[in-house]
Design a protein around this motif. Structure first.
Motif, PDB file in Angstrom:
ATOM      1  N   LEU A   1       4.830 112.530  36.450  1.00  0.00           N
ATOM      2  CA  LEU A   1       5.919 112.841  36.345  1.00  0.00           C
ATOM      3  C   LEU A   1       6.876 111.552  37.119  1.00  0.00           C
ATOM      4  CD1 LEU A   1       6.915 112.072  33.167  1.00  0.00           C
ATOM      5  CD2 LEU A   1       7.897 114.757  33.235  1.00  0.00           C
ATOM      6  N   SER A   2       6.879 112.558  37.870  1.00  0.00           N
ATOM      7  CA  SER A   2       7.304 112.016  39.452  1.00  0.00           C
ATOM      8  C   SER A   2       6.826 109.815  40.179  1.00  0.00           C
ATOM      9  CB  SER A   2       7.046 113.025  40.403  1.00  0.00           C
ATOM     10  OG  SER A   2       8.001 112.854  41.793  1.00  0.00           O
ATOM     11  N   PRO A   3       5.076 110.442  40.182  1.00  0.00           N
ATOM     12  CA  PRO A   3       4.465 109.113  39.905  1.00  0.00           C
ATOM     13  C   PRO A   3       5.343 108.267  39.187  1.00  0.00           C
ATOM     14  CG  PRO A   3       3.002 110.733  40.442  1.00  0.00           C
ATOM     15  CD  PRO A   3       4.455 111.229  40.093  1.00  0.00           C
ATOM     16  N   LEU A   4       5.251 108.351  37.708  1.00  0.00           N
ATOM     17  CA  LEU A   4       5.904 107.032  36.875  1.00  0.00           C
ATOM     18  C   LEU A   4       7.531 106.814  37.179  1.00  0.00           C
ATOM     19  CD1 LEU A   4       6.064 105.806  33.966  1.00  0.00           C
ATOM     20  CD2 LEU A   4       6.370 108.384  33.278  1.00  0.00           C
ATOM     21  N   LEU A   5       8.290 107.974  37.829  1.00  0.00           N
ATOM     22  CA  LEU A   5       9.146 107.916  37.960  1.00  0.00           C
ATOM     23  C   LEU A   5       9.708 106.787  39.061  1.00  0.00           C
ATOM     24  CD1 LEU A   5      10.439 109.206  35.226  1.00  0.00           C
ATOM     25  CD2 LEU A   5      12.011 110.894  36.854  1.00  0.00           C
ATOM     26  N   GLU A   6       9.374 107.116  40.093  1.00  0.00           N
ATOM     27  CA  GLU A   6       9.104 106.482  41.072  1.00  0.00           C
ATOM     28  C   GLU A   6       8.606 104.635  41.086  1.00  0.00           C
ATOM     29  OE1 GLU A   6       9.292 106.279  43.782  1.00  0.00           O
ATOM     30  OE2 GLU A   6      10.585 108.101  43.300  1.00  0.00           O
ATOM     31  N   ALA A   7       7.648 104.598  39.681  1.00  0.00           N
ATOM     32  CA  ALA A   7       7.025 103.267  39.426  1.00  0.00           C
ATOM     33  C   ALA A   7       7.755 102.687  38.979  1.00  0.00           C
ATOM     34  CB  ALA A   7       5.370 103.808  39.440  1.00  0.00           C
TER      35      ALA A   7
END
Ligand SMILES: Cc1cc2nc3c(=O)[nH]c(=O)nc-3n(C[C@H](O)[C@H](O)[C@H](O)COP(=O)(O)OP(=O)(O)OC[C@H]3O[C@@H](n4cnc5c(N)ncnc54)[C@H](O)[C@@H]3O)c2cc1C
Ligand code: SF4
Ligand code: SF4
Ligand code: FES
Lengths: 283, 377
Positions: free
Chosen positions: B9-15
């Motif tokens: 989820l965190s990498p999704l927001l980062e992307a």
């Protein structure tokens, strides 16, 4: 970004264009006609009879005002305004040379083409004659497209009869013009009584007539009933409605009358669309 | 369909942030779920749920670590697409009386909205029709809306005031998203992901996901079906337009107006209400002015003011305007209901007036013979 250019499509409809007061005439006690012309290169597209603008007096507010005359493509705008509050008061106080903001043209038109070939009866109450004047002038300019043309005007008192000299000009131009006042004062020798009383006498045949009506809502309801009584179908009786207007483009929600946005679907409506709505209190 | 791990989820927001989006998502603020700019996935309301009823809203803890284990709070995506207050232009009048208007730059966006519920997705498309679906396009709305990246999250539990199933707007998002997530808690905390666009596909590829197994798909289907069967409220929509048009003079309007405070909460929290006023502020010298667009409500007397007095003087007329607009006239204006069944107006009404109850009472006491109002288009 400063809105620029003459193409109205590049302008947000929420941004006024600066117009200068080129001429000003007092019509009666609190009512003035202003001639406006664009200050810069930017000008609004042409207005049609029945349409309105949003007139902005700097620092005082912005209100819907109908066009009261149509200039021939020169960009000039004519409005007749009655000072009843803050915004209209400031507009009427503007002096020649002063600038106002204008947005428009907005709304629907008096359907003059659809009336071709038949009789036309125009009924005005008070300041309601102002939005009808461009229609009357077009009827006169294209007189041979229509049969009997009649203008019926009511005012509270003789002093409140709008455009008295035009009324005479229109008679001379070959249309019937009848006036009445609620209460006579001074040397008034004309009729006394409500404008509805002029309808039974007017020279039109209901089945081939079209009516244009503008005035206080209660007056329009009585006039409409009388016109129907004389056989004009409700689809050919047109009224101009007034509601609170802020955006004028169908986005702010203030002018709603049931499912209609008066700014966008009106202000001119055929009676058959609005009659059941006007009959419901506080709709 | 794909599966995204909880930790992704965190990498999704980062992307999304790397692609230039301002990420807006749910977080706890002032004791409620609120859609706010997020700088990190840590701000998501992990282990939080809400308890809603007519007139009450309360947050509570949940022990399963769910990230999206709540329903809607008071605000909605409309707060970002159609902000409560927006400056439209500044005006200047110089000493010679020349006036000049300077339009405000369109700001805001591009946004990535993370956690959009199905009902709210429907509400966004309803406001699209209002602001960009007609001859006049609202430039500010358009610029905020155009590039918005939408991560829908399907509800797993319906709130007590929810009735999206009645309004055919949920609980599972059908289209209009870039990615749609269903949170799965049993058998490993993960999300089933449906991809709705090419850019959704690209973002997902950057984050990394695995192909969905049949059991993931089945689990997500079960979540949505469960949710649909738990709706706290119900609203019968069959013939509702004609019902309300015919009952414009129904005595129920008087009764409900005796309870209604005309506070306007229902219109502020409603994700589809679009009414706004256009206000001017001018400095004392009268040389500078600013035009501001502000949310407005048909519960205010000024909303219908014309010279000489307001059209809708009584509370009855104003309540009738609100409910008739939501459920009936909206259909003639924009081709759909103006209500998506999110339940916010019920939850946030201080006296717990309930649109579903009011509609049901009118239906139960329908004045079939009444002429009412008609609409031609
Ligand atoms: C389509 C249309 C055409 C009109 N044409 C004319 C015309 O040609 N000549 C003319 O003199 N008048 C016309 N009017 C009426 C005119 O708009 C009102 O008299 C004016 O808005 C009153 O504003 P005010 O600030 O002077 O008065 P106040 O009573 O002080 O009003 C305060 C504020 O309330 C709002 N408001 C009040 N009345 C109205 C209203 N009727 N419509 C919308 N908003 C209102 C405005 O925001 C206004 O600034 C028209 C109205 C409409 C809807
Ligand atoms: S009317 Fe109420 S339930 Fe319907 S969309 Fe608006 S806030 Fe939600
Ligand atoms: S009229 Fe009332 S119900 Fe309709 S959009 Fe405006 S505030 Fe909402
Ligand atoms: S004046 Fe704004 S919707 Fe009609």
């Amino acid at each position: 970004m400063t809105a620029a250019g003459t193409d109205s499509a590049v302008l947000e409809p929420t941004t006024p264009v600066a117009y200068r007061v080129a001429g000003k005439r007092k019509e009666m006690g609190d009512t003035w006609t202003l001639e406006l012309e664009p200050v810069g290169d930017q000008r609004l597209p042409g207005f049609l009879p029945g349409q309105f603008s949003m007139l902005y007096a700097f620092g005082s507010g912005e209100v819907p005002i109908s066009v009261s005359a149509i200039a021939g493509g020169s960009g000039e705008l004519t409005h007749t305004v009655r000072a009843v509050g803050a915004a209209t008061g400031a507009i009427c106080d503007a002096r020649p040379g002063d600038q106002l903001g204008v947005r428009g043209p907005f709304g629907s038109v008096w359907p003059l083409d659809a009336a071709e070939g038949g009789d036309v009866v125009v009924v005005a109450g008070g300041i309601g004659l102002a939005p009808l004047r461009p229609a009357i002038e077009q009827l006169i300019a294209e007189r041979d497209r229509y049969r009997a043309v009649t203008v019926l005007c009511g005012a509270r008192s003789p002093d409140e009869m709008l455009y008295p000299s035009e009324l005479q000009d229109w008679r001379e131009a070959g249309i019937a013009v009848e006036t009445t006042v609620d209460s006579a004062t001074g040397d008034w020798e004309g009729r006394v009584g409500l404008v509805t009383k002029l309808i039974p006498l007017a020279p039109f045949q209901g089945e081939r007539a079209t009516a244009f009506v503008c005035g206080p809502e209660i007056m329009m309801r009585f006039v409409a009933a009388e016109l129907r009584g004389r056989g004009i179908p409700p689809g050919r009786i047109h009224v101009s409605l007034e509601r609170n207007m802020q955006c004028a483009v169908g986005h702010c929600g203030h002018c709603q009358l049931a499912h209609l946005f008066v700014c966008r679907d009106g202000p001119v409506f055929a009676l058959d669309r609005v009659e059941p709505l006007l009959g419901v209190r506080e709709l | 369909m794909r599966v995204l791990e909880r930790k992704s989820l965190s990498p999704l927001l980062e992307a999304l942030r790397r692609r230039g989006y301002e990420v807006i998502g749910p977080t706890v603020r002032d004791g409620a779920i609120s859609y706010e700019p997020l700088s990190s996935a840590d701000q998501l309301p992990v282990g939080v749920t809400d308890e809603q009823e007519g007139g009450t809203y309360r947050l509570a803890e949940r022990d399963d670590g769910a990230v999206f284990g709540f329903n809607n709070g008071a605000n909605s995506w409309k707060n970002h697409l159609f902000p409560p207050e927006l400056s439209l232009w500044k005006g200047r009048r110089d000493e010679d009386g020349e006036i000049r208007f300077t339009e405000q730059e369109h700001r805001g966006g591009p946004y990535a909205f993370v956690g959009v519920r199905s009902c709210d997705l429907a509400a966004i498309s309803i406001q699209d029709r209002v602001f960009i679906g007609d001859a006049y396009v609202n430039g500010d709305y358009e610029s905020r809306r155009r590039d918005a990246f939408i991560v829908a999250v399907n509800c797993a539990e319906a709130g007590n005031t929810c009735f999206c199933a009645s309004m055919d707007t949920g609980p599972r998002a059908g289209d209009g998203f870039d990615l749609a997530l269903t949170e799965l808690l049993d058998g490993g905390h993960r999300f089933l992901v449906e991809v709705g666009s090419e850019r959704g596909e690209e973002v997902l590829a950057e984050v990394g996901s695995s192909p969905a197994e049949p059991r993931d798909v089945a689990a997500a289907d079960a979540v949505s079906e469960d949710c649909a069967s738990q709706m706290g409220r119900e609203l019968e929509t069959d013939g509702i337009k004609e019902l309300l048009y015919r009952n414009v003079e129904h005595p129920r309007w008087d009764e409900v107006s005796e309870r209604c405070l005309s506070c306007g909460n229902c219109t502020l929290v409603c994700p589809t209400c679009f009414c706004h006023s256009i206000d001017d502020a001018t400095d004392l010298a009268g040389t500078e002015s600013e035009r501001v667009r502000r949310w407005d409500s048909c519960f205010g007397l000024e909303h219908s003011y014309v010279h000489g007095g307001s059209v809708r003087q009584s509370g009855k007329a104003r309540y009738r305007q609100w409910m008739t607009h939501k459920l009936a006239t909206w259909i003639d204006q924009f081709g759909s209901s103006g209500c998506v069944g999110c339940g916010r107006c019920i939850t946030w009404c201080p006296v717990a007036i309930d649109i579903t109850e009011e509609a049901a009472v009118i239906r139960a006491t329908d004045r079939i013979e009444a002429v009412g109002i008609n609409a031609d288009d």
